[in-house]
Design a protein around this motif. Structure first.
Motif, PDB file in Angstrom:
ATOM      1  N   TYR A  34      26.117  40.819  33.792  1.00 41.85           N
ATOM      2  CA  TYR A  34      27.505  40.360  33.701  1.00 41.85           C
ATOM      3  C   TYR A  34      27.689  41.751  33.988  1.00 41.85           C
ATOM      4  O   TYR A  34      26.948  43.083  33.871  1.00 41.85           O
ATOM      5  CB  TYR A  34      26.971  40.377  32.160  1.00 41.85           C
ATOM      6  CG  TYR A  34      28.204  40.849  31.439  1.00 41.85           C
ATOM      7  CD1 TYR A  34      29.837  39.660  31.368  1.00 41.85           C
ATOM      8  CD2 TYR A  34      28.809  41.696  30.676  1.00 41.85           C
ATOM      9  CE1 TYR A  34      30.577  39.944  31.185  1.00 41.85           C
ATOM     10  CE2 TYR A  34      30.008  42.093  30.091  1.00 41.85           C
ATOM     11  CZ  TYR A  34      30.446  41.347  30.833  1.00 41.85           C
ATOM     12  OH  TYR A  34      32.306  40.681  30.167  1.00 41.85           O
ATOM     13  N   THR A  35      28.715  41.264  34.612  1.00 43.15           N
ATOM     14  CA  THR A  35      29.798  42.212  34.986  1.00 43.15           C
ATOM     15  C   THR A  35      31.334  42.346  34.601  1.00 43.15           C
ATOM     16  O   THR A  35      31.967  40.783  34.943  1.00 43.15           O
ATOM     17  CB  THR A  35      30.339  42.660  36.286  1.00 43.15           C
ATOM     18  OG1 THR A  35      30.474  41.377  36.865  1.00 43.15           O
ATOM     19  CG2 THR A  35      29.061  42.690  37.055  1.00 43.15           C
ATOM     20  N   GLN A  61      42.440  36.437  29.881  1.00 50.68           N
ATOM     21  CA  GLN A  61      41.723  36.074  30.857  1.00 50.68           C
ATOM     22  C   GLN A  61      42.562  33.840  31.307  1.00 50.68           C
ATOM     23  O   GLN A  61      42.753  33.784  32.629  1.00 50.68           O
ATOM     24  CB  GLN A  61      40.305  36.053  31.099  1.00 50.68           C
ATOM     25  CG  GLN A  61      39.920  37.010  30.751  1.00 50.68           C
ATOM     26  CD  GLN A  61      39.977  37.769  32.066  1.00 50.68           C
ATOM     27  OE1 GLN A  61      40.363  37.075  33.287  1.00 50.68           O
ATOM     28  NE2 GLN A  61      39.812  39.088  32.464  1.00 50.68           N
ATOM     29  N   GLN A  98      34.803  29.953  38.904  1.00 50.62           N
ATOM     30  CA  GLN A  98      34.439  31.026  40.086  1.00 50.62           C
ATOM     31  C   GLN A  98      33.577  31.989  40.077  1.00 50.62           C
ATOM     32  O   GLN A  98      33.466  32.497  41.184  1.00 50.62           O
ATOM     33  CB  GLN A  98      36.384  31.180  38.870  1.00 50.62           C
ATOM     34  CG  GLN A  98      36.897  30.099  39.750  1.00 50.62           C
ATOM     35  CD  GLN A  98      38.448  30.439  39.883  1.00 50.62           C
ATOM     36  OE1 GLN A  98      38.691  31.260  38.975  1.00 50.62           O
ATOM     37  NE2 GLN A  98      39.893  29.711  40.345  1.00 50.62           N
ATOM     38  N   LYS A  99      33.686  32.756  38.995  1.00 53.29           N
ATOM     39  CA  LYS A  99      32.881  33.764  39.141  1.00 53.29           C
ATOM     40  C   LYS A  99      31.053  33.249  39.020  1.00 53.29           C
ATOM     41  O   LYS A  99      29.697  34.070  39.479  1.00 53.29           O
ATOM     42  CB  LYS A  99      32.869  34.853  37.661  1.00 53.29           C
ATOM     43  CG  LYS A  99      32.735  35.471  38.050  1.00 53.29           C
ATOM     44  CD  LYS A  99      33.039  37.596  36.773  1.00 53.29           C
ATOM     45  CE  LYS A  99      32.468  38.473  37.771  1.00 53.29           C
ATOM     46  NZ  LYS A  99      33.050  39.546  36.431  1.00 53.29           N
ATOM     47  N   TYR A 100      30.716  32.565  38.463  1.00 49.10           N
ATOM     48  CA  TYR A 100      29.214  31.749  37.841  1.00 49.10           C
ATOM     49  C   TYR A 100      28.903  30.627  38.394  1.00 49.10           C
ATOM     50  O   TYR A 100      28.973  29.738  37.406  1.00 49.10           O
ATOM     51  CB  TYR A 100      28.953  32.990  37.117  1.00 49.10           C
ATOM     52  CG  TYR A 100      29.239  32.761  36.471  1.00 49.10           C
ATOM     53  CD1 TYR A 100      28.159  34.724  36.549  1.00 49.10           C
ATOM     54  CD2 TYR A 100      29.967  34.143  35.504  1.00 49.10           C
ATOM     55  CE1 TYR A 100      28.769  35.885  36.310  1.00 49.10           C
ATOM     56  CE2 TYR A 100      30.052  35.272  34.633  1.00 49.10           C
ATOM     57  CZ  TYR A 100      29.380  36.963  35.805  1.00 49.10           C
ATOM     58  OH  TYR A 100      30.032  37.455  34.995  1.00 49.10           O
ATOM     59  N   PHE A 129      35.117  41.320  33.549  1.00 48.94           N
ATOM     60  CA  PHE A 129      35.847  40.896  33.931  1.00 48.94           C
ATOM     61  C   PHE A 129      37.385  41.684  34.608  1.00 48.94           C
ATOM     62  O   PHE A 129      37.716  42.616  33.159  1.00 48.94           O
ATOM     63  CB  PHE A 129      36.952  39.095  33.678  1.00 48.94           C
ATOM     64  CG  PHE A 129      36.063  37.890  33.631  1.00 48.94           C
ATOM     65  CD1 PHE A 129      36.463  37.226  34.702  1.00 48.94           C
ATOM     66  CD2 PHE A 129      34.552  37.774  32.783  1.00 48.94           C
ATOM     67  CE1 PHE A 129      35.968  35.904  34.768  1.00 48.94           C
ATOM     68  CE2 PHE A 129      34.525  36.856  33.318  1.00 48.94           C
ATOM     69  CZ  PHE A 129      35.006  35.317  34.214  1.00 48.94           C
ATOM     70  N   GLU A 130      38.185  41.719  35.186  1.00 44.70           N
ATOM     71  CA  GLU A 130      38.952  42.732  35.694  1.00 44.70           C
ATOM     72  C   GLU A 130      39.994  42.620  34.782  1.00 44.70           C
ATOM     73  O   GLU A 130      40.018  41.027  34.386  1.00 44.70           O
ATOM     74  CB  GLU A 130      39.574  42.625  36.724  1.00 44.70           C
ATOM     75  CG  GLU A 130      40.496  43.728  36.802  1.00 44.70           C
ATOM     76  CD  GLU A 130      41.211  43.441  38.870  1.00 44.70           C
ATOM     77  OE1 GLU A 130      42.961  43.664  38.581  1.00 44.70           O
ATOM     78  OE2 GLU A 130      40.429  43.075  39.194  1.00 44.70           O
ATOM     79  N   ARG A 175      38.040  30.522  35.439  1.00 45.80           N
ATOM     80  CA  ARG A 175      37.243  31.807  34.956  1.00 45.80           C
ATOM     81  C   ARG A 175      35.251  31.920  35.504  1.00 45.80           C
ATOM     82  O   ARG A 175      34.898  32.329  36.425  1.00 45.80           O
ATOM     83  CB  ARG A 175      38.148  32.470  34.539  1.00 45.80           C
ATOM     84  CG  ARG A 175      39.360  32.679  34.917  1.00 45.80           C
ATOM     85  CD  ARG A 175      40.092  34.507  35.008  1.00 45.80           C
ATOM     86  NE  ARG A 175      41.161  33.857  35.531  1.00 45.80           N
ATOM     87  CZ  ARG A 175      41.831  35.005  35.628  1.00 45.80           C
ATOM     88  NH1 ARG A 175      42.152  36.240  35.559  1.00 45.80           N
ATOM     89  NH2 ARG A 175      43.173  34.834  36.542  1.00 45.80           N
ATOM     90  N   ILE A 176      34.868  31.050  34.888  1.00 44.75           N
ATOM     91  CA  ILE A 176      33.814  31.746  34.110  1.00 44.75           C
ATOM     92  C   ILE A 176      33.062  30.823  35.635  1.00 44.75           C
ATOM     93  O   ILE A 176      32.247  30.856  36.423  1.00 44.75           O
ATOM     94  CB  ILE A 176      33.024  30.849  33.351  1.00 44.75           C
ATOM     95  CG1 ILE A 176      33.709  32.322  31.900  1.00 44.75           C
ATOM     96  CG2 ILE A 176      32.124  31.246  33.269  1.00 44.75           C
ATOM     97  CD1 ILE A 176      33.353  31.737  30.686  1.00 44.75           C
ATOM     98  N   GLU A 226      45.006  32.506  33.633  1.00 48.77           N
ATOM     99  CA  GLU A 226      44.824  31.841  35.082  1.00 48.77           C
ATOM    100  C   GLU A 226      45.867  30.153  34.565  1.00 48.77           C
ATOM    101  O   GLU A 226      46.049  30.079  36.319  1.00 48.77           O
ATOM    102  CB  GLU A 226      43.304  30.970  34.477  1.00 48.77           C
ATOM    103  CG  GLU A 226      42.595  29.787  35.392  1.00 48.77           C
ATOM    104  CD  GLU A 226      42.248  30.438  36.360  1.00 48.77           C
ATOM    105  OE1 GLU A 226      43.054  29.756  38.029  1.00 48.77           O
ATOM    106  OE2 GLU A 226      42.205  31.454  36.894  1.00 48.77           O
ATOM    107  N   TYR A 261      21.961  35.597  37.084  1.00 46.23           N
ATOM    108  CA  TYR A 261      23.453  35.816  36.789  1.00 46.23           C
ATOM    109  C   TYR A 261      23.636  37.522  35.847  1.00 46.23           C
ATOM    110  O   TYR A 261      23.151  37.679  34.545  1.00 46.23           O
ATOM    111  CB  TYR A 261      24.688  35.412  36.805  1.00 46.23           C
ATOM    112  CG  TYR A 261      24.885  34.036  37.399  1.00 46.23           C
ATOM    113  CD1 TYR A 261      25.710  34.290  38.798  1.00 46.23           C
ATOM    114  CD2 TYR A 261      24.674  33.155  36.519  1.00 46.23           C
ATOM    115  CE1 TYR A 261      25.700  34.047  39.530  1.00 46.23           C
ATOM    116  CE2 TYR A 261      24.928  31.888  38.460  1.00 46.23           C
ATOM    117  CZ  TYR A 261      25.236  32.760  38.663  1.00 46.23           C
ATOM    118  OH  TYR A 261      25.827  31.411  39.978  1.00 46.23           O
TER     119      TYR A 261
END
Length: 735
Positions: A479-480, A589, A104-106, A482-483, A101-102, A593, A477
């Motif tokens: 930080y926002t 999370q 994919q986002k970063y 995660f949903e 997940r990390i 996944e 980056y």
């Protein structure tokens, strides 16, 4: 690339590693490190270290390799982004699915999969690569032939020096259930270093039955290089700076073909438990177990001679004040001693113990050696160009950094700026670990610049250089969050782990072979339940082939996977996946996944989650270990030193601790006839599980299996089956 990777529990250790030739260091921040008892690094210390390391060409890897609970996720990812944005060269994680997940986002963040993930075969390595990890840190138990195969597929890091965990990597729950502190969360209380006895061959004497010697691959490192390993890891974030220095110096001497005898002697004196083992990569050797000595042994330098009431030692070694020694008698640790004074060709010891002629003397603190290995200093080289032109802004630059001053250079009324003054100013590198080379200095015209302005410009230049050296041009980056995944549904099924299902009526049966050479029992083959095969945490290619052979004997529905390799194995065979407790699923999370994999039928929540933590992780596919046996450790070696000819070969042994608690130890047989062992908790788990989650029962060492399975919905009925019992972590949780 060949990399010596050294531990840094604090700044002193980090500098010792860098100064003595490490290519990379690994460290923990103040949170989410698997060594919470180390000093670790706060933000300022971390920034200072990045500057020192990167100026010297040394990489910095940040270990964030604990399991992360649901309410910790925001803090975990914020900390991870801080480490990356400040200049970390890679992040070490235990949770491959969270890592995916990390990634994919970063996507620019470089991820290394921790040894806590238990990568030991090509299946688990493939899974790691699919999740976005560029390197796997192999389980210490991984055999050389498996290392060779994995190294051809993905960048591979292997332990070569330091303490060995007795349990398989990342799946030790001994500290958790016996002491209330989770090793998987960096708080291990090291119960494996205490006294125990096995009820084997009539022996009841307690020794350090679970304690392993320190690993020292030494000259066998050539075999790992030939196998394709790129990073060679020294364990020891809890150890002192002189150990780090000595370990790096020893392996550096091997890499550059220097004489290594002195370097090995230094290393033994810095820290040596059990006179070293080559480790399980090369097969179990006679020194793997360290049952007589729990701590630092040092190096033998002589024996005691009692003369006129004094304890004398004749030795080529010349001690100094502050040196300390350990005394052994008949191979067993007796106690300590200190240097008293030189007496002719010998020296005398002070000890509170009553020593005897012939007692072995081992040096454990060599003050002169400590000073020598910590004396090394390493600096980077910085090539600087300066351009000072009258009427223009001053310029200072390197190949990567270009800094322009804030004030135009004025004409000198009296004495103009000289090249020497400019050099002298910029040679003041503000304490940075660098040597300055001036590639070019241009002074055009008669220039005046106030000393305060020149110093301010120099400081601005070096601050800019430091920032670039630490961080490079990487994207920072923000930080926002995660949903938040939403898990829904209810599971009221019962699943049982066992090697025999006679009289057991459940929804899901997980066959766990006690002997991989034995055919499937009829009670399993003919049972009216979903059929799953148990895929153990540690599995070699031979083990996997034996599991595949069992597929010919029954129609299996799926695989119960105790590590990531089991997931990959199930996908390759187009079977359903039951993600086991060994995956330590403890946040939404990670579970979300996991559920993106179409073949996932079920998952088990980590057995370290309490009741409240479990409730947010339940769904129609969720199970919790609700009752039965609690597996604490997998031992991927023979705890009896491979003394097969005199072994009584029981199915279950008893390990008794200092408080007379009895832990069952199950002996299993592999396809080649060798043994593997599992240690279970002294008290069995009782309970009715968690609302909306299915009940998973482990009956590996339970004798009354049918009665235990029928008692799944009643604690009172369970108390009649299990004589010693506990509610586990459901009520109080674990640190």
């Amino acid at each position: 690339m060949i990399e010596i990777l050294a531990p840094a529990g604090n700044m002193e250790c980090a500098e010792a590693a860098i100064n003595n030739g490490a290519d990379a260091i690994y460290l923990g921040l103040n949170a989410f490190s698997a060594r919470q008892s180390a000093a670790n690094f706060d933000a300022d210390a971390f920034r200072a270290l990045l500057q020192k390391a990167h100026f010297c060409g040394v990489k910095v890897y940040v270990a964030m390799n604990t399991i992360v609970k649901d309410d910790e996720l925001d803090a975990f990812i914020e900390t991870l982004l801080f480490a990356w944005n400040e200049g970390a060269d890679a992040i070490i994680m235990q949770d491959a699915l969270l890592g995916k997940r990390i990634h994919q986002k970063y996507p620019e963040i470089i991820l290394h999969l921790s040894t806590q993930a238990g990568v030991c075969n090509i299946q688990s390595a493939k899974f790691a690569q699919d999740c976005g990890f560029t390197r796997v840190i192999l389980a210490r138990e991984t055999p050389l032939e498996e290392i060779r195969e994995i190294a051809q597929f993905i960048e591979t890091e292997v332990f070569i020096q330091g303490a060995l965990c007795t349990a398989f990597s990342g799946q030790c729950y001994f500290s958790s259930f016996a002491g209330g502190n989770s090793g998987n969360r960096g708080r291990c209380k090291q119960p494996c270093r205490k006294l125990y006895s096995y009820n084997r061959n009539g022996n009841t004497e307690k020794n350090y039955a679970l304690s392993l010697s320190d690993l020292c691959v030494g000259e066998s490192i050539d075999k790992l290089i030939e196998a394709g390993v790129v990073s060679f890891k020294i364990e020891g974030r809890m150890r002192r700076a002189e150990y780090v220095a000595a370990a790096v110096r020893y392996y550096r001497s091997l890499f550059i073909n220097e004489q290594s005898e002195q370097a090995l002697s230094d290393l033994k004196r810095a820290y040596n438990r059990g006179n070293y083992t080559k480790g399980l990569a090369f097969g179990q050797d006679k020194r793997l177990l360290s049952t007589a000595i729990q701590g630092h042994l040092g190096e033998k330098i002589g024996v005691v001679k009692v003369f006129n009431g004094k304890y004398l030692v004749e030795s080529a070694f010349k001690p100094s004040q502050g040196d300390s020694f350990k005394i052994l008698r008949d191979g067993k640790e007796l106690g300590g001693a200190t240097f008293c004074k030189t007496e002719g060709k010998a020296f005398s010891l002070f000890s509170k113990l009553r020593l005897k002629n012939g007692d072995g003397v081992f040096i454990t603190t060599d003050t002169r050696m400590n000073e020598r290995v910590l004396r090394a200093e390493k600096k980077g080289r910085l090539h600087v160009e300066l351009l000072f032109k009258e009427g223009e802004l001053p310029i200072a630059k390197t190949s990567d950094v270009y800094v322009v001053g804030r004030s135009y250079l004025q004409s000198a009324q009296n004495r103009p700026l000289t090249e020497k003054e400019l050099k002298d100013c910029f040679l003041k590198s503000d304490g940075l670990p660098i040597e300055i080379d001036f590639d070019k200095i241009d002074i055009v015209g008669n220039i005046f610049i106030p000393k305060s302005e020149l110093n301010a410009f120099r400081r601005e230049f070096y601050e800019t250089v430091c920032s670039f050296v630490a961080k490079g041009n990487r994207k920072a980056y923000e930080y926002t969050p995660f949903e938040k995944p939403i898990l829904t549904g209810k599971n009221d099924k019962i699943a049982v782990i066992s090697n025999d299902f006679d009289g057991i009526e459940v929804d899901v049966a997980i066959y766990k072979a006690a002997d991989l050479r034995v055919a499937l029992p009829n009670s399993f083959k003919n049972g009216k339940f979903e059929k799953y095969i148990y895929f153990p945490p540690f599995a070699t290619s031979a083990d996997i082939a034996a599991i595949e052979n069992l597929f010919t004997q029954a129609n299996f529905d799926g695989v119960y996977a105790e590590n990531y390799g089991g997931i990959e194995f199930a996908r390759a065979h187009r079977l359903k996946i039951f993600a086991g407790t060994g995956l330590n699923l403890i946040n939404r999370q990670t579970i979300a996944e996991l559920l993106t994999i179409p073949s996932v039928a079920y998952y088990a929540i980590s057995k370290e989650a309490n009741y409240g933590e479990c409730t947010v992780l339940t769904s129609e596919k969720a199970f919790v270990l609700s009752s039965g046996n609690i597996k604490l450790m997998d031992l991927c070696y023979c705890p009896f030193g491979k003394s097969c000819k005199i072994c009584d070969q029981r199915d279950v042994y008893t390990l008794t601790d200092e408080n007379n608690r009895e832990f069952p130890v199950k002996r299993n047989l592999l396809a080649n006839g060798s043994c593997r062992f599992e240690v279970y908790n002294c008290a069995d788990l009782i309970g009715v599980g968690v609302q909306n989650a299915g009940s998973l029962i482990d009956l590996t060492v339970t004798k009354e299996k049918s009665a235990a399975a029928k008692a799944v919905r009643s604690e009172e009925a369970q108390k009649k089956v299990y004589h010693n019992y506990t509610s586990g972590h459901f009520k109080r949780g674990v640190l």
